[in-house]
Design a protein around this motif. Structure first.
Motif, mmCIF file in Angstrom:
data_model
loop_
_atom_site.group_PDB
_atom_site.id
_atom_site.type_symbol
_atom_site.label_atom_id
_atom_site.label_comp_id
_atom_site.label_asym_id
_atom_site.label_seq_id
_atom_site.Cartn_x
_atom_site.Cartn_y
_atom_site.Cartn_z
ATOM 1 N N PRO A 169 50.207 44.466 21.483
ATOM 2 C CA PRO A 169 49.605 45.569 20.779
ATOM 3 C C PRO A 169 48.576 46.273 21.644
ATOM 4 N N PRO A 170 48.222 47.528 21.330
ATOM 5 C CA PRO A 170 47.239 48.246 22.120
ATOM 6 C C PRO A 170 45.921 47.489 22.143
ATOM 7 N N THR A 171 45.291 47.445 23.319
ATOM 8 C CA THR A 171 43.994 46.817 23.448
ATOM 9 C C THR A 171 43.034 47.795 24.092
ATOM 10 N N CYS A 172 41.756 47.494 23.958
ATOM 11 C CA CYS A 172 40.726 48.351 24.529
ATOM 12 C C CYS A 172 40.863 48.348 26.042
ATOM 13 N N ASN A 173 40.930 49.509 26.686
ATOM 14 C CA ASN A 173 41.146 49.621 28.115
ATOM 15 C C ASN A 173 39.908 50.223 28.764
ATOM 16 N N HIS A 174 39.301 49.459 29.669
ATOM 17 C CA HIS A 174 38.117 49.945 30.352
ATOM 18 C C HIS A 174 38.424 50.366 31.786
ATOM 19 N N GLY A 175 39.700 50.621 32.052
ATOM 20 C CA GLY A 175 40.046 51.114 33.365
ATOM 21 C C GLY A 175 40.153 50.050 34.436
ATOM 22 N N VAL A 176 40.262 48.775 34.028
ATOM 23 C CA VAL A 176 40.333 47.707 35.022
ATOM 24 C C VAL A 176 41.764 47.277 35.253
ATOM 25 N N ARG A 177 42.444 46.878 34.172
ATOM 26 C CA ARG A 177 43.771 46.291 34.333
ATOM 27 C C ARG A 177 44.785 47.292 34.868
ATOM 28 N N ASN A 178 44.647 48.560 34.531
ATOM 29 C CA ASN A 178 45.642 49.540 34.940
ATOM 30 C C ASN A 178 45.172 50.398 36.108
ATOM 31 N N GLU A 259 44.037 34.349 52.274
ATOM 32 C CA GLU A 259 43.719 35.354 51.254
ATOM 33 C C GLU A 259 43.351 34.609 49.977
ATOM 34 N N VAL A 260 42.206 34.943 49.395
ATOM 35 C CA VAL A 260 41.744 34.295 48.168
ATOM 36 C C VAL A 260 41.827 35.287 47.024
ATOM 37 N N GLU A 261 42.462 34.877 45.943
ATOM 38 C CA GLU A 261 42.579 35.729 44.754
ATOM 39 C C GLU A 261 42.004 35.007 43.544
ATOM 40 N N SER A 262 41.234 35.729 42.738
ATOM 41 C CA SER A 262 40.640 35.193 41.515
ATOM 42 C C SER A 262 40.673 36.271 40.446
ATOM 43 N N ASP A 263 40.753 35.839 39.160
ATOM 44 C CA ASP A 263 40.711 36.822 38.077
ATOM 45 C C ASP A 263 39.294 37.021 37.545
ATOM 46 N N SER A 264 38.286 36.593 38.324
ATOM 47 C CA SER A 264 36.884 36.850 37.975
ATOM 48 C C SER A 264 36.365 37.991 38.833
ATOM 49 N N LYS A 265 36.337 39.172 38.268
ATOM 50 C CA LYS A 265 35.917 40.355 39.023
ATOM 51 C C LYS A 265 34.465 40.244 39.473
ATOM 52 N N SER A 269 33.002 40.209 43.314
ATOM 53 C CA SER A 269 32.050 41.241 43.747
ATOM 54 C C SER A 269 30.822 40.626 44.411
ATOM 55 N N PHE A 270 30.355 39.480 43.909
ATOM 56 C CA PHE A 270 29.225 38.793 44.538
ATOM 57 C C PHE A 270 29.600 38.295 45.936
ATOM 58 N N ILE A 271 30.832 37.783 46.081
ATOM 59 C CA ILE A 271 31.267 37.271 47.378
ATOM 60 C C ILE A 271 31.462 38.407 48.373
ATOM 61 N N GLN A 272 32.018 39.518 47.931
ATOM 62 C CA GLN A 272 32.305 40.639 48.822
ATOM 63 C C GLN A 272 31.047 41.372 49.263
ATOM 64 N N ARG A 297 39.776 32.069 60.812
ATOM 65 C CA ARG A 297 39.876 33.186 61.765
ATOM 66 C C ARG A 297 39.915 34.510 61.013
ATOM 67 N N SER A 298 40.523 34.495 59.827
ATOM 68 C CA SER A 298 40.486 35.674 58.956
ATOM 69 C C SER A 298 40.523 35.204 57.509
ATOM 70 N N ILE A 299 39.782 35.902 56.667
ATOM 71 C CA ILE A 299 39.755 35.547 55.244
ATOM 72 C C ILE A 299 39.420 36.798 54.440
ATOM 73 N N SER A 300 40.021 36.928 53.260
ATOM 74 C CA SER A 300 39.726 38.052 52.362
ATOM 75 C C SER A 300 39.631 37.528 50.939
ATOM 76 N N PHE A 301 38.907 38.262 50.100
ATOM 77 C CA PHE A 301 38.724 37.899 48.700
ATOM 78 C C PHE A 301 39.100 39.096 47.838
ATOM 79 N N SER A 302 39.964 38.858 46.843
ATOM 80 C CA SER A 302 40.454 39.958 46.000
ATOM 81 C C SER A 302 40.441 39.555 44.533
ATOM 82 N N TYR A 303 40.180 40.551 43.698
ATOM 83 C CA TYR A 303 40.303 40.367 42.243
ATOM 84 C C TYR A 303 41.718 40.723 41.809
#
Length: 351
Positions: A169-178, A259-265, A269-272, A297-303
Motif C-alpha cells: 500500500p502507499p506509504t509516506c515518501n520522504h524522498g529516500v527510497r526512490n 565495499e560496505v553497505e548498510s541500511d542505516s543512513k 553519514s557519520f562514517i563518511q 587498500r580501498s574501502i567505501s561505505f554506502s547506504y
C-alpha cells in the motif's frame, strides 16, 4: 464484545483476535485456518479424543502424548526447525503455557521492524503456520513425512508471490527510497573487491541486541556469513557494531578491497563525514571503523534500502534465537535461498 462466531468455532473470541486475523494480509483460506485454530475447531489428536472419537491423541511426528494445535504448529521439534529456519528466525514456543491465540496476539511485539515490515512478517507467519498444518495432514493421511526445508520453501515462495502481485500500500515518501542515486537491487562488487552487507536487530524490550553480516565476491558467492548476539540499547549503535564486526572479519580473511553497505543512513553519514559530531554512545564505534579502514587498500561505505539488504537482515534476526556467535556454513539451506533470491533478482533485471 465478541463477533458472532461460525458454527465451527467452539470458544468465544475477543474483538482484538477477530481484527488481528481478518486484517492479516494473507489468503482467505489461511485466515479461516487461523480462525479455526484459535477457536479450537481443528481436528487435532486431542480435540478428536475429547469428542470421544476413538483415535490416538498422541503426535504422529514426535510421539508426544497430547497432539494439540499448539504442539503441531509451535512446540514439536519439526515445527521449531521450520520457524527457526525461516527468514524470521523465530523460537515461538519459549513458554510451555503459550497458546496459539496468545502467540498470534504477540506477533506485533515479536516483529518490530516498522509498521509495513511487521505486516509483511505477520503475513509470513500465517503462511508458515498453514503449511506446517498441511505437512501434518500429509503425514497423517498420506504418510509423507517431508522435511522442515520442504515445508518452509513453499510458504516463503507463496508469500513473496502474494506481495509481488498485490504490491504494498502507499506509504509516506520522504524522498529516500526512490532517490535516483539509490540502488533498486543488490549488486555484486567488481573483482577484486568484496562486498560486506551488515544489519542489526533489537528486541521489543530493548534488552538484547543482535548483529549480522555477510561477505560476497564479484560472482555473488558467499565468502562469510555470521550472526552474533550482542548488547546495545539503540539501533544506531547496533548498526555501527555490525559494520565494525564485519570489517574485523574481512581483515582476518586478508581482504584488501571492500565495499560496505548498510541500511542505516545515519550511521553511514557519520562514517563518511568524520567532521560531524557523532553522538556520545556511537563515537567510539565510528572511531574504530575509521581506524579499521586503514587496513584496506580501498574501502567505501554506502547506504542501501532495507529491501535489498535481506541477507544481512536475516542473519541479524537469526541471532535473536541463539546464545553465541554462529559462523554459518555455505551449505546452510535458508542462507543459500536468501542469497540466491538476491542473485536471481539481479539476473531477472537484465533479461
Amino acid at each position: 464484545m465478541s463477533k458472532p462466531l461460525s458454527s465451527h468455532v467452539t470458544v468465544p473470541l475477543p474483538q482484538a483476535m477477530w481484527n488481528r486475523i481478518w486484517t492479516c494480509r494473507t489468503l482467505l483460506k489461511i485466515k479461516s485456518f487461523l480462525w479455526k485454530a484459535v477457536g479450537g475447531a481443528l481436528a487435532t489428536g486431542m480435540a478428536l479424543s475429547k469428542r470421544k472419537i476413538p483415535l490416538e491423541p498422541s503426535c504422529p511426528r514426535c510421539g508426544a502424548a497430547s497432539e494439540t494445535i499448539e504442539h503441531i504448529i509451535l512446540a514439536n521439534p519439526f515445527a521449531k526447525a521450520v520457524w527457526f529456519g525461516s527468514h524470521l528466525a523465530l523460537n515461538p514456543y519459549q513458554s510451555q503455557s503459550l497458546s496459539v491465540p496468545e502467540w498470534i496476539m504477540n506477533w506485533s511485539s515479536l516483529l518490530i521492524l516498522g509498521k509495513e515490515e511487521s505486516r509483511k512478517d505477520m503475513s509470513l507467519c500465517s503462511f508458515i503456520a498453514w503449511n506446517i498444518w498441511k505437512a501434518r495432514n500429509e503425514l497423517v493421511f498420506s504418510s509423507k513425512a517431508g522435511s522442515p526445508y520442504e515445508v518452509l520453501f513453499n510458504p516463503q515462495q507463496a508469500h513473496s508471490e502474494l506481495f509481488t502481485l498485490r504490491g504494498s500500500p502507499p506509504t509516506c515518501n520522504h524522498g529516500v527510497r526512490n532517490a535516483p542515486d539509490l540502488p533498486l537491487y543488490w549488486k555484486p562488487p567488481i573483482s577484486p573487491t568484496f562486498k560486506l552487507n551488515t544489519d542489526a536487530a533489537l528486541t521489543f524490550k530493548k534488552d538484547k541486541g543482535d548483529l549480522g553480516f555477510v561477505m560476497r565476491d564479484h560472482s555473488s558467492n558467499m565468502v562469510y556469513a555470521s550472526s552474533e548476539p550482542n548488547s546495545f540499547t539503540s539501533m544506531l549503535l547496533g548498526e555501527g557494531l555490525a559494520i565494525r564486526l564485519g570489517m574485523i572479519q574481512a581483515i582476518g580473511e586478508y581482504i584488501d578491497h571492500l565495499e560496505v553497505e548498510s541500511d542505516s543512513k545515519k550511521m553511514i553519514s557519520f562514517i563518511q563525514d568524520p567532521s560531524r559530531n557523532a553522538l556520545a554512545d556511537i563515537s567510539p564505534v565510528v572511531n574504530d571503523i575509521s581506524h579499521l579502514s586503514s587496513f584496506f587498500r580501498s574501502i567505501s561505505f554506502s547506504y542501501i534500502p532495507r529491501e535489498i539488504n535481506s541477507v544481512a537482515d536475516s542473519l541479524a534476526r537469526k541471532a535473536l534465537s541463539i546464545l553465541c556467535r554462529i559462523d554459518w556454513p555455505h551449505s546452510t539451506p535458508w542462507l543459500q535461498e536468501v542469497c540466491l533470491s538476491d542473485a536471481l533478482a539481479l539476473t531477472h533485471l537484465f533479461q
